[in-house]
Design an enzyme around this catalytic site. Structure first.
Site, short mmCIF file in Angstrom:
data_model
loop_
_atom_site.label_atom_id
_atom_site.label_comp_id
_atom_site.label_asym_id
_atom_site.label_seq_id
_atom_site.Cartn_x
_atom_site.Cartn_y
_atom_site.Cartn_z
N ARG A 35 -6.24 48.56 -24.60
CA ARG A 35 -5.71 47.26 -25.14
C ARG A 35 -5.56 46.66 -23.90
NH1 ARG A 35 0.28 46.18 -25.90
NH2 ARG A 35 0.43 43.97 -26.75
N ARG A 76 9.94 30.72 -26.87
CA ARG A 76 10.81 31.15 -25.63
C ARG A 76 12.12 30.10 -25.45
NH1 ARG A 76 9.16 35.75 -23.67
NH2 ARG A 76 6.83 36.32 -24.20
N LYS A 222 -2.23 41.38 -36.72
CA LYS A 222 -0.99 41.92 -36.37
C LYS A 222 0.23 41.43 -37.36
CE LYS A 222 0.37 42.10 -32.20
NZ LYS A 222 0.39 41.89 -30.66
N THR A 280 4.34 49.96 -31.23
CA THR A 280 5.60 49.65 -30.87
C THR A 280 6.65 50.86 -30.58
OG1 THR A 280 5.42 47.70 -31.86
CG2 THR A 280 7.39 47.87 -30.46
#
Length: 476
Positions: A35, A76, A222, A280
């Site tokens: 990935r 962010r 995702k 994850t």
């Protein structure tokens, strides 16, 4: 020697696996897909790694795939002063007006529409949910006042999640579009799209691929937002694979809800006959330790037993101390559980009479018949790879061996559970092809004299049409 497990391993590229030797050791230990994480990718470095992997494929006959993973609209905060701590009950202002140095009173939010998207009562989660704020008021232009619900240290450039807010950002930012075009130019095998909310997000990426590529690159959606779960049926119809992205999913949803969501998403993917990756923190401790925790071993094993096509490593291989050992350990866990009779596959037979109904039905029967007659292998000739997706989803006990003249799909199919692909460029008559393929499979050690083997093909073979023939052979 490559491992013979059926569940695939996706490993993230990074500084810890940048040499040819380490990458080769990782492939030999069980990596099937590498990935590229575009959140932290330098184009020259990515080009180098991709040509390294492809060189190894060429030299050793591997079929290692490349997955380009787009960052998506990750919100962010700006840069903070050193050591800023906020306490429960404090009020803090988030501003989009100017990029200020953040304090305990005022912080810059790098998302222009933030004040307009949010409403009082909604929550702001920061730094993977370590800090929680509740919105008190918004001027809908540039400032939002929030109360601290769960305080702590406020660090620079940390990610923001808005679990109760419908965000007006598209799933692809300008950076994602540039990254996707670069990934397409590098001929990656799969592209993963982050923060998918609706089928339209996937259509935007499909259009971009169609514009910059003369062949289809399959897309993995995702799943990391509550909105995606609401639209899951439509999303499944528009993507080629799913990723259970448990990092952001566990922040956007209460963490205790994630295990059932994971099981449900795997079930949905299997029913739709598309691959699903569980990602994850699978072996997080192995970033710095040679031994995973019992809970991590259990987590990987349970994902395999739920029916995942692939399990994914992030920091463990990108920046960890033991990129090869973590793959060896993961392979060991997979091999220990993947043949268990406790694993159940959703048995919904093909019903909808689409133009592929015949192919789907033949693939279903091939998988069930292989189990009934204890065939050692199912061999399919394919040009598009479609039969590989179909057979893999039924999880037969037999080897799934795919022969194709289409070099593009050789590596692409490496993500699918149990599938191995081989280049086959002859176009002789059906009888000769079946005999020839059976000889190859025997020579490679998948079958021996007296074993049964199922062959699927599209007749006439030279037309490269849809599979319409199932044949059982006994190895001479």
């Amino acid at each position: 020697m490559l491992t013979n497990k059926k569940t695939k391993i996706v490993a993230t590229l990074g500084p810890a696996c940048s040499t040819r030797e380490i990458i080769k050791d990782m492939i030999d230990s069980g990596v099937n897909v590498f990935r590229v994480n575009f959140s932290h990718a330098d184009y020259n470095d990515v080009k180098e790694k991709i040509s390294l992997i492809r060189g190894l494929n060429e030299e050793f006959g591997y079929t290692t795939a490349i997955l380009g993973d787009l960052q998506g609209p990750k919100l962010r905060v700006g840069v903070m002063e050193e050591g800023v701590v906020v306490h429960d009950g404090d009020l803090i202002t988030f501003t989009t007006a100017e990029d200020i140095l953040g304090t305990a009173k005022k912080v810059f939010m790098k998302y222009k529409n933030f004040p307009n998207d949010v409403n009082p009562g909604e929550r702001i989660l920061l730094d993977d949910g370590k800090l929680i704020f509740e919105i008190v008021e918004t001027d809908k232009i540039s400032e939002v006042v929030a109360r601290v619900i769960q305080g702590g240290e406020l660090k620079s450039k940390k990610g923001v999640n808005l679990p109760n807010t419908k965000i007006s950002l598209p799933a692809m930012t300008e950076k994602d579009i540039a990254d996707a075009i670069f990934a397409i130019e590098q001929h990656v095998d799969w592209i993963a799209l982050s923060f998918v909310k609706t089928p339209e997000d996937l259509q935007d990426l499909q259009e971009l691929i169609a514009k910059h590529s003369d062949y289809k690159i399959p897309i993995i959606a995702k799943i990391e937002m509550p909105e995606a779960l609401e639209n899951i049926d439509k999303i499944v119809a528009y993507c080629d694979g799913l990723m259970v992205a448990r990092g952001d999913l566990g922040v956007e949803l209460p963490a205790h809800e994630v295990p059932l969501v994971q099981k449900e998403l795997i079930r949905r993917a299997k029913t739709a006959r598309i691959p699903v990756i569980v990602a994850t923190q699978m072996m997080e401790t192995m970033i710095t330790s040679l031994t995973p925790t019992r809970a991590e071993v259990n987590d990987v094993a349970n994902s395999v037993m739920d029916g995942a096509d692939a399990v994914m490593l992030s920091g463990e291989t990108a920046t960890g101390n033991y990129p090869v050992q973590v793959i060896q350990k993961m392979t060991q866990i997979i091999q220990a559980v993947e043949d268990s009779p406790l694993i159940h596959v959703p048995q919904n037979t093909p019903q909808i009479k689409t133009k592929r109904f015949i192919t789907k039905t033949i693939c279903h029967h091939a998988a069930t018949m292989a189990n009934a007659i204890q065939a050692k292998a199912i061999c399919t000739l394919t040009n598009s790879g479609y039969t590989a997706f179909q057979i893999s989803a039924w999880r037969p006990n037999a080897h799934i061996l795919v022969f194709t003249s289409n070099k593009r799909i050789l590596t692409q199919l490496n993500l699918l559970w149990g599938v191995r692909s081989f280049l086959y460029e002859k176009t002789v008559s059906t009888d000769d092809t079946v005999t020839d393929i059976n000889e190859i499979v025997k020579a490679k050690g998948f079958v021996e004299k007296g074993d049964f083997l199922i062959n699927l093909a599209a007749m006439p073979i030279k037309d490269k049409g849809m599979v319409n023939t199932l044949r059982v052979s006994e190895i001479e």
